[in-house]
Design a protein around this motif. Structure first.
Motif, PDB file in Angstrom:
ATOM      1  N   PRO A  41       0.710  -1.244   0.063  1.00  0.00           N
ATOM      2  CA  PRO A  41       0.034   0.017  -0.061  1.00  0.00           C
ATOM      3  C   PRO A  41       0.672   1.209   0.134  1.00  0.00           C
ATOM      4  N   ALA A  42       2.057   1.260   0.618  1.00  0.00           N
ATOM      5  CA  ALA A  42       2.825   2.444   0.747  1.00  0.00           C
ATOM      6  C   ALA A  42       3.399   2.808  -0.636  1.00  0.00           C
ATOM      7  N   ALA A  43       3.894   1.764  -1.323  1.00  0.00           N
ATOM      8  CA  ALA A  43       4.441   1.953  -2.468  1.00  0.00           C
ATOM      9  C   ALA A  43       3.454   2.503  -3.532  1.00  0.00           C
ATOM     10  N   SER A  44       2.339   1.936  -3.437  1.00  0.00           N
ATOM     11  CA  SER A  44       1.199   2.444  -4.544  1.00  0.00           C
ATOM     12  C   SER A  44       1.023   3.760  -4.202  1.00  0.00           C
ATOM     13  N   TRP A  45       0.833   4.281  -2.824  1.00  0.00           N
ATOM     14  CA  TRP A  45       0.561   5.696  -2.522  1.00  0.00           C
ATOM     15  C   TRP A  45       1.749   6.479  -3.106  1.00  0.00           C
ATOM     16  N   ALA A  46       3.140   6.081  -2.836  1.00  0.00           N
ATOM     17  CA  ALA A  46       4.356   6.907  -3.302  1.00  0.00           C
ATOM     18  C   ALA A  46       4.241   7.043  -4.545  1.00  0.00           C
ATOM     19  N   ALA A  47       3.921   6.036  -5.626  1.00  0.00           N
ATOM     20  CA  ALA A  47       3.996   6.341  -6.582  1.00  0.00           C
ATOM     21  C   ALA A  47       3.052   7.301  -7.433  1.00  0.00           C
ATOM     22  N   ALA A  48       1.988   7.278  -6.655  1.00  0.00           N
ATOM     23  CA  ALA A  48       0.780   8.348  -7.276  1.00  0.00           C
ATOM     24  C   ALA A  48       1.068   9.640  -6.345  1.00  0.00           C
ATOM     25  N   ALA A  49       1.942   9.800  -5.512  1.00  0.00           N
ATOM     26  CA  ALA A  49       1.680  10.970  -4.496  1.00  0.00           C
ATOM     27  C   ALA A  49       2.226  12.177  -5.415  1.00  0.00           C
ATOM     28  N   GLU A  50       1.576  13.264  -5.159  1.00  0.00           N
ATOM     29  CA  GLU A  50       2.234  14.648  -5.819  1.00  0.00           C
ATOM     30  C   GLU A  50       2.220  15.563  -4.607  1.00  0.00           C
TER      31      GLU A  50
END
Length: 146
Positions: A1-10
């Motif tokens: 979950p953290a990696a997915s969030w980080a990949a989409a983070a702005e």
């Protein structure tokens, strides 16, 4: 979950961060304390050591060596088996030891069985199957108690 969030983070996105809870460990005050695990257990072991106010034996099965004061165990062909052998060599006293182990789920069951067979009680053991060979996203709730 953290990696997915980080990949989409702005820029400006928010995230909440908390300290690790304690890795399921409560110090019983036993005479001998053994912490053991593989690479996946390093964050939990570090968390336990941070709050521990006494010496502990620490075994870590890993191909890598970090700058930590632990006994490094070289992996065998089956994950966790070298750690199991290293734990078997430890002098543990029923009624005077406390053991915390986290590694591959099937091996953690074997280690738990070994330790119970040596006379340690269930209350002296905390075991965690952090991952399962051949499975991705194995849930981190396999406590090796069945």
């Amino acid at each position: 979950p953290a990696a997915s969030w980080a990949a989409a983070a702005e820029p400006g996105d928010r995230v909440a961060v908390s300290r690790p809870r304690g890795a399921g460990f409560t110090d019983s005050g036993a005479e001998h304390l053994l912490l053991a695990g593989d690479d996946s257990a390093l964050p939990a072991i570090a968390t336990i050591l941070e709050v521990l106010d006494r010496p502990a034996t620490v075994l870590v099965e890993s191909a890598d060596r970090l700058d930590l004061d632990v006994t490094w165990v070289a992996p065998a062909s089956r994950p966790g088996e070298a750690l199991r052998a290293a734990i078997a060599e430890q002098e543990l006293t029923p009624g005077g030891s406390q053991v915390w182990v986290a590694t591959e789920a099937a091996v953690v069951r074997d280690i738990r069985s070994d330790l119970l067979g040596r006379g340690l009680s269930r209350e002296e053991l905390t075991t965690r199957g952090y991952w399962r060979a051949g499975e991705s996203n194995h849930p981190d709730h396999d406590y090796g108690e069945d």
